[in-house]
Design an enzyme around this catalytic site. Structure first.
Site, PDB file in Angstrom:
ATOM      1  N   GLU A 110     -11.410   9.508 -11.543  1.00  0.00           N
ATOM      2  CA  GLU A 110     -11.113  10.786 -10.904  1.00  0.00           C
ATOM      3  C   GLU A 110      -9.755  11.266 -11.389  1.00  0.00           C
ATOM      4  OE1 GLU A 110     -11.330   9.616  -6.792  1.00  0.00           O
ATOM      5  OE2 GLU A 110      -9.182   9.208  -6.663  1.00  0.00           O
ATOM      6  N   HIS A 140      -7.860  11.450  -1.709  1.00  0.00           N
ATOM      7  CA  HIS A 140      -7.229  10.159  -1.961  1.00  0.00           C
ATOM      8  C   HIS A 140      -5.732  10.316  -2.149  1.00  0.00           C
ATOM      9  CE1 HIS A 140     -11.176   8.323  -3.687  1.00  0.00           C
ATOM     10  NE2 HIS A 140     -11.085   8.148  -2.396  1.00  0.00           N
TER      11      HIS A 140
END
Length: 669
Positions: free
Chosen positions: A246, A289
């Site tokens: 990511e 995150h």
């Protein structure tokens, strides 16, 4: 015993941090890379828990023991006796001496995690798995400085579901066990929910899993993608690899370098399928995150995809496709467990990447500046007068609140994710991120080894002593602010007259929310509630509201709806009916929304509970637009039954592509 009282004051560390303690008695020539084989867990791995008697640890240990994990006891600071019929000891050192564990699962609150991890390293536990989210960043930088001085303990996490061997029935973490089956595919992932999707996909394809390493979504994880790849290369149970990345950092580019080298030196390389989430990231926004954001000079998700593809990784756009793709690459041969699968050696070469060669969007776009403070929920951002006041109070030389015309350098401090340490950012252009170079330094030993002449040269400054003195003063000022206020990114412009201007300062609010530090800096600023992370996406033509559990899956869902998604919304990995209702309220407050897409993978989340939450939202929020719900994973069939029996304008799907197709149809695209 946990030693929270021994916490080093961050304010005291502002100028010259103290030297790290060197815990390992191993020869100095050995290092952290030598701990990579400790990731090879299996049926004989002996596991202890720190925080063993806590509610979460108890539930997790009970489930893991029932699955076959060899849990042998745990630690409760100052405690003794038994729990779950297993010994409880007061310190990790005593647990190591009496129980001889191979691994420890750290199940303590985030504000206690640094002390617990440090205690495990000091006791030389071979594998330390930290699952907690929101451990303050500077606590983790402290831990990494210690890890580099020893060669006994390997860390996985934090902000990670942990590590699991489906073949060896060994789970150190909180992965959803019903999704797993022993098999052939090794999985490495930054995202928990995307890894669970990958597990389910490989299970449905009949491939199963071998070793799954959740490197986690933290900004400074203990084990990265390249580390895990080097272990899976020599894992005899692994015939193929799935890599889930990511946005944030250079880890995927480092992984691409490793894959390119691996494919050049191995006659029959294992097939590797990859996915990178976050193509539609918002500049300077944290996408769920802790580490899912892009620091100046770091590559975009698309640049990571291009690098992995060029190295020979097969790229897919959704984890549900990974099983079928790998099945076609592996053929129909049945998997059988291999005997004697010890490591034949690991490739520990790590390339330090100093500078991005890829162009990036301007970090501080006008749109980002307008929306950042209102929407950011996991950090504190100061700009303009507030940032300048902080800078001027810290600096012994004048700083200019106005930006002079003409070209300026960029000077700042942030995190080098490859070296897992702070770094000075320097670029000869404040508007061109691709010119930025990183100069890492150790968190605990400080600036003593920083190559000041090299920084001046990269900034194209004359090497005169007066210039170097001024540059040193500016770097010391920024470093002091970094330590004193627990920042993760401080950038300024450096004018031709060597004056600092245009500060943009980002601080880790976990230090405040989790550890109760930095109260003065964070007073008056609020954080998110209900565990939701909601970010509206700009664009009048966007019409699809998204509701997803897990940051990685939320990014991937937005990526699947380019130009359509009105928002990024991460309900968290443990969404409930209440959070679903709150999410609908946020989504429907946006007048652009014409259809809502609920994309849930039931790993830790129960599919039928989410379905009831969607029905509840219809009844209590008053939904007046079509809703498409895709539920896979735990209790998916029960969830679909709840949707079918509701009699409401909700369409249920199990297949992601079918659900996306219907969403596009409803959106007129």
């Amino acid at each position: 015993m946990h030693r929270c009282a021994r916490y080093r004051s961050h304010a005291a560390a502002a100028s010259i941090p103290a030297l790290a303690r060197r815990f390992s008695a191993a020869p100095r020539l050995r290092g952290y890379a030598d701990t990579l084989p400790n990731l090879r867990i299996g049926e004989n791995t002996r596991v202890i828990f720190q925080g063993f008697t806590g509610k979460l640890a108890t539930a997790n240990a009970t489930e893991s023991i029932g699955w076959g994990t060899k849990i042998i006891g745990g630690v409760k600071p100052g405690g003794t006796g038994e729990h779950l019929g297993l010994p409880v000891l007061p310190t990790v050192r005593e647990a190591v001496e009496l129980l001889k564990p191979n691994a420890t699962a750290v199940y303590v609150a985030a504000h206690q995690a640094r002390a617990a991890i440090e205690e495990a390293i000091e006791a030389e536990v071979p594998l330390v798995v930290a699952v907690a989210e929101h451990i303050p960043l500077h606590d983790m930088l402290h831990i990494h400085s210690i890890l580099k001085t020893q060669s006994k303990s390997r860390l996985v996490g934090p902000n990670s579901p942990g590590i699991i061997s489906a073949v060896g029935k060994c789970r150190i973490g909180f992965q959803p066990l019903p999704c797993f089956s022993p098999g052939r595919v090794g999985i490495i992932a930054k995202s928990g929910t995307l890894s669970y999707e990958t597990v389910a996909s490989t299970t449905r394809a009949g491939l199963g899993q071998s070793l799954c390493v959740g490197v986690g979504g933290d900004i400074a994880p203990g084990t990265d993608l390249r580390d895990a790849l080097s272990v899976l290369e020599h894992d005899e149970d692994t015939d193929a690899i799935a890599l889930i990345g990511e946005i944030g950092g250079f880890g995927e580019l480092d992984a691409a370098d490793w894959v390119r080298d691996y494919r050049s030196r191995v006659a029959s390389p294992k097939p590797i399928v990859g996915l990178v989430a976050g193509i539609n990231e918002l500049p300077i926004q944290i996408m769920g995150h802790a580490g899912a954001f892009t620091i100046p000079g770091e590559p975009s998700a698309q640049e990571k995809i291009d690098a992995l593809s060029a190295a020979g990784v097969t790229i897919v756009n959704h984890p549900a496709k990974i099983g079928d793709v790998l099945k076609s690459q592996l053929g129909s041969g049945a998997w059988t467990k291999r005997p004697g699968s010890g490591p034949a050696g690991v490739n520990t070469t790590k390339q330090r990447r100093q500078m991005s060669t890829a162009a990036r969007r301007s970090l501080f776009s006008s749109q980002a500046r307008k929306s950042y403070h209102a929407q950011q929920t996991r950090s504190l951002y100061l700009k303009g007068d507030a940032a300048m006041s902080l800078l001027q109070n810290a600096s012994p030389v004048p700083c200019d609140s106005s930006s002079p015309p003409g070209p300026q350098n960029l000077l700042g401090i942030s995190i080098d994710r490859t070296s897992r340490s702070p770094c000075i950012l320097a670029g000869p252009s404040s508007t061109d991120p691709k010119t930025i170079q990183r100069f890492p330094f150790d968190f605990l030993t400080g600036l003593s080894t920083l190559p000041l002449p090299a920084i001046a040269s990269h900034l194209r400054l004359p090497p005169a002593p007066s210039t170097l003195t001024t540059l040193q003063t500016h770097i010391t000022t920024l470093t002091t602010l970094f330590y004193t206020h627990e920042a993760y990114l401080l950038t300024t412009s450096l004018s031709p007259s060597l004056t600092l201007t245009s500060p943009h300062f980002f601080f880790d609010d976990a230090a405040f929310r989790i550890a109760g530090r930095q109260t003065g800096l964070h007073s008056g600023h609020t954080s998110s509630s209900a565990g939701l992370v909601y970010l509206p996406l700009p664009g009048a033509s966007r019409t699809v509201g998204t509701l997803v559990n897990g940051a990685g899956l939320a990014m991937n869902t937005v990526d699947a709806l380019p130009g359509l998604a009105t928002n990024f919304l991460d309900t968290g990995g443990k969404a409930t009916s209440e959070t679903v209702k709150a999410s609908f309220e946020l989504i429907l407050a946006d007048p652009r929304v014409r259809v809502v897409f609920v994309n849930i993978f039931g790993g830790l989340t129960l599919g039928d509970m989410i379905a009831r939450g969607v029905v509840l939202a219809f009844e209590e929020v008053g939904v007046r637009v079509p809703v498409v719900v895709r539920i896979r994973g735990t209790r998916e069939k029960e969830g679909m039954e709840v949707i079918r029996r509701s009699g409401l304008a909700i369409e249920g799907f199990e297949d992601f592509e079918e659900a996306v197709g219907r969403v596009r149809e409803l959106a007129g695209r």
